[in-house]
Scaffold this active site. Structure first.
Site, mmCIF file in Angstrom:
data_model
loop_
_atom_site.group_PDB
_atom_site.id
_atom_site.type_symbol
_atom_site.label_atom_id
_atom_site.label_comp_id
_atom_site.label_asym_id
_atom_site.label_seq_id
_atom_site.Cartn_x
_atom_site.Cartn_y
_atom_site.Cartn_z
ATOM 1 N N HIS A 86 19.954 26.214 104.698
ATOM 2 C CA HIS A 86 21.103 26.151 105.604
ATOM 3 C C HIS A 86 21.768 27.506 105.737
ATOM 4 C CE1 HIS A 86 21.082 21.714 105.867
ATOM 5 N NE2 HIS A 86 20.408 21.872 104.728
ATOM 6 N N LYS B 6 21.486 46.431 72.887
ATOM 7 C CA LYS B 6 20.412 47.117 72.176
ATOM 8 C C LYS B 6 20.932 48.423 71.555
ATOM 9 C CE LYS B 6 15.810 48.972 73.188
ATOM 10 N NZ LYS B 6 14.738 49.015 74.167
ATOM 11 N N LYS C 137 25.752 56.567 85.706
ATOM 12 C CA LYS C 137 26.518 56.410 84.455
ATOM 13 C C LYS C 137 27.206 57.726 84.102
ATOM 14 C CE LYS C 137 23.333 53.288 82.048
ATOM 15 N NZ LYS C 137 22.495 53.166 80.866
ATOM 16 N N GLU D 72 13.963 46.808 88.555
ATOM 17 C CA GLU D 72 14.173 47.892 87.588
ATOM 18 C C GLU D 72 12.823 48.381 87.058
ATOM 19 O OE1 GLU D 72 18.069 48.603 85.045
ATOM 20 O OE2 GLU D 72 16.727 47.248 83.997
ATOM 21 N N GLY E 224 14.961 46.160 77.436
ATOM 22 C CA GLY E 224 16.113 45.296 77.715
ATOM 23 C C GLY E 224 15.759 44.092 78.566
ATOM 24 N N ARG E 225 15.101 44.334 79.702
ATOM 25 C CA ARG E 225 14.820 43.225 80.633
ATOM 26 C C ARG E 225 13.656 42.362 80.171
ATOM 27 N NH1 ARG E 225 14.063 48.127 82.523
ATOM 28 N NH2 ARG E 225 12.044 48.835 83.250
ATOM 29 N N GLU F 86 30.213 49.083 79.439
ATOM 30 C CA GLU F 86 30.744 47.775 79.821
ATOM 31 C C GLU F 86 30.866 46.861 78.601
ATOM 32 O OE1 GLU F 86 28.308 49.393 81.259
ATOM 33 O OE2 GLU F 86 28.315 49.149 83.439
HETATM 34 C C1 G6Q Z 1 16.975 46.815 80.892
HETATM 35 C C2 G6Q Z 1 17.856 47.955 80.987
HETATM 36 C C3 G6Q Z 1 19.332 47.618 81.015
HETATM 37 C C4 G6Q Z 1 19.939 47.304 79.650
HETATM 38 C C5 G6Q Z 1 21.462 47.335 79.786
HETATM 39 C C6 G6Q Z 1 22.157 46.977 78.505
HETATM 40 O O1 G6Q Z 1 15.794 46.870 80.814
HETATM 41 O O2 G6Q Z 1 17.533 48.855 80.014
HETATM 42 O O3 G6Q Z 1 19.634 46.565 81.884
HETATM 43 O O4 G6Q Z 1 19.486 46.086 79.174
HETATM 44 O O5 G6Q Z 1 21.859 48.595 80.218
HETATM 45 O O6 G6Q Z 1 21.838 47.871 77.502
HETATM 46 P P1 G6Q Z 1 22.240 47.586 76.019
HETATM 47 O O7 G6Q Z 1 21.550 46.367 75.561
HETATM 48 O O8 G6Q Z 1 21.833 48.797 75.234
HETATM 49 O O9 G6Q Z 1 23.739 47.393 76.018
#
Ligand code: G6Q
Length: 547
Positions: free
Chosen positions: A389, A211, A509, A358, A272-273, A217
């Protein structure tokens, strides 16, 4: 008295009424509840968007549900739902609307953000995604050397990874098997190495999904991928055929070297989620094709409409939310297990972990005060029957109350022998065993020696929901994910917390960036850290010959 104060008072009254009721029925066993009401198993069920919910095996009576629905009303859940659908800035700490429901608004009714209808842009992006994935699947979008793309590697993390991974696994039965799908998320180079080591660069397409397009990462993995490709193809021009981006940040996409023509956008009102139905779903569409992807959106939309329109007493996400609150706040349950009896749903618990934890792992109310009650549970789970199990022992006889959702499909993806009947027999049996257990008398009657009786007794009274779908297809998956999205939102409203931000991930972070410089650069100022962190950094530096 202000409207807000009255609402708060009503809410407190509703919580108090539930607490008093909890005292009354708290000790009642599910055996009694079923004996008192033989129709419970048929009555306490609900169908919506193609899903069937059996919530009869809960420690709840009709009165419990009535009181829980009173709480939902007092907490302003109806108004909160409307505010979300109307595009109000309910993500207040980030000053954003929350409109994932617009992404799958298959009725195409206008959805306004600041007076502007977002549907034309949503539909245009879907069309671009469909056009691209059709060409990819038909072999018309080739790599730089003209070879057909056979491997798609999604590089993203968190919300830009978990949804696509989960859905690509869940819908593998509908996927084009000529394409392989890999997902690289971890900053650990092992992830990139292992997911790409057997791939031919000239046949590989990377989707860089971020996003913000600044996530450490993802950008590190994307740069490594670029180098991996260029090491093999030795031509900068190759990047254009082997990289596409999914982002809201065009400037950073261009800076990375991806042509905006190969970028699929979304908007800041998609969390994001909550983004798997945005362009973040590109790998899902590439796997199952645009038509199936639209069926998945239809499933989401059907549940969205149900959530918005159904009365709370017959509203599946609301009921799941309320029952969750019941155990979380009145029975001290710390966790909630999600147990899919479907191998294709193997990543569903991990996906839900982010969605729920989250969103509702918050310690202050919307007005910044410490919360007075417990908020989101720890969500966990594994596919059945594997869990049986492993950890079910604790569910059956441990000292902790673990409410659970059992999820299954009535028809199998693969009708091999009697696997499916056995799978579902296990699902149904577990819910029965958890609820009703086995009394000491029943154990004794089997001739078990007295010393062993306590060990072989099952107390029961352990609640569960059962969610069934006809088959695990795109529509059902869409409905299932939307069910949990709305459950989580509804719980956030009941706890009066902000479900759509995630400030709790920030501190780590920032510190990681500082420590990175201290691992690789000059020795840190000894006063910069506590003695434990300082010793860990020193140990790392020593291992790398930097004293
Ligand atoms: C989700 C969070 C988080 C996000 C990641 C990736 O709701 O905001 O999990 O999706 O940190 O972020 P980017 O899409 O900006 O790389």
């Amino acid at each position: 008295m202000t409207e807000q104060t009255t609402e708060r008072q009503e809410c407190e009254q509703a919580w108090a009424a539930l607490a008093a009721h909890g005292e009354d029925i708290g000790g009642k066993h599910l055996r009694e509840l079923f004996a008192d009401d033989p129709t419970r198993g048929e009555r306490m069920t609900l169908e919506a968007a193609g899903l069937y919910l059996d919530y009869a095996k809960n420690r709840a009576t009709d009165l419990t549900l009535e009181l829980l629905c009173d709480l939902a009303r007092a907490a302003g859940l109806r108004e909160a739902i409307e505010a979300m659908f109307a595009g109000e800035r309910i993500n207040a700490t980030e000053n954003r609307p929350v409109l994932h429901v617009a992404l799958r608004n298959r009725s195409h009714t206008p959805v306004l953000v600041d007076g502007q209808d977002v549907m034309p842009a949503v539909n245009a992006t879907l069309e671009r995604m469909a056009d691209f994935t059709r060409r990819l699947r038909a072999g018309e979008w080739t790599g730089h050397t003209g070879r057909r793309i056979r491997h798609v590697v999604n590089i993203g993390i968190g919300g830009s990874d978990l949804g696509p991974v989960m859905a690509c696994r869940a819908l593998r039965a509908f996927a084009d098997r000529a394409l392989t799908f890999r997902f690289v998320s971890n900053i650990d180079a092992t992830h990139f190495f292992e997911e790409t080591r057997d791939l031919a660069p000239e046949e590989t397409l990377f989707i860089v999904a971020s996003k913000t397009f600044t996530t450490q990462e993802t950008m590190t993995n994307a740069r490594t991928a670029r180098q991996w490709l260029l090491d093999a193809l030795r031509d900068e021009q190759a990047v254009a055929r082997h990289f596409v981006a999914v982002s809201t940040n065009e400037a950073e996409v261009v800076k990375f070297g991806i042509d905006p023509a190969n970028m699929f956008g979304f908007w800041d009102w998609v969390g994001g989620r909550y983004s798997m139905t945005s362009a973040i779903g590109l790998p899902i569409m590439a796997a199952i094709g645009p038509e199936r992807f639209m069926e998945m959106l239809d499933g989401f939309h059907a549940m969205d409409r149900h959530f918005r329109e159904a009365p709370f007493e017959r509203n599946m996400p609301v009921l799941l939310a309320l029952l969750g609150v019941w155990y979380n706040n009145f029975f001290g349950a710390q966790t909630h297990a999600v147990l899919p009896y479907d191998q294709y749903l193997e990543r569903f618990p991990a996906y839900l972990q982010q969605l729920d934890m989250e969103s509702n792992g918050k310690g202050v109310t919307k007005d910044g005060m410490p919360v007075a009650r417990q908020t989101g549970p720890i969500v966990w789970g594994e596919p059945g029957t594997n869990g049986q199990h492993a950890f079910y022992q604790l569910l059956h006889q441990g000292t902790k109350l673990v409410p659970a959702d059992f999820i299954g499909a009535l028809r199998p993806a693969h009708a091999l022998g009697d696997h499916h009947a056995k799978l579902m027999a296990n699902l149904f049996a577990q819910t029965e065993a958890l609820a009703f257990g086995k009394s000491a008398e029943a154990v004794r009657a089997e001739g078990v020696p007295d010393a062993l009786v306590p060990h072989k007794t099952f107390a029961g009274n352990r609640p569960s929901n059962t969610i069934l779908m006809n088959t695990l297809d795109p529509h059902a998956l869409g409905a299932l994910v939307a069910l949990y999205e709305h459950k989580v939102f509804a719980q956030g409203v009941l706890w009066n917390i902000h479900s759509f931000d995630q400030w709790g991930v920030e501190l780590g972070k920032v510190l990681a960036n500082r420590i990175l410089g201290e691992l690789t650069g000059p020795a840190p100022d000894p006063a910069a850290h506590d003695s434990s962190t300082r010793a860990l950094i020193a140990r790392y530096r020593q291992a790398h010959g930097r004293i």
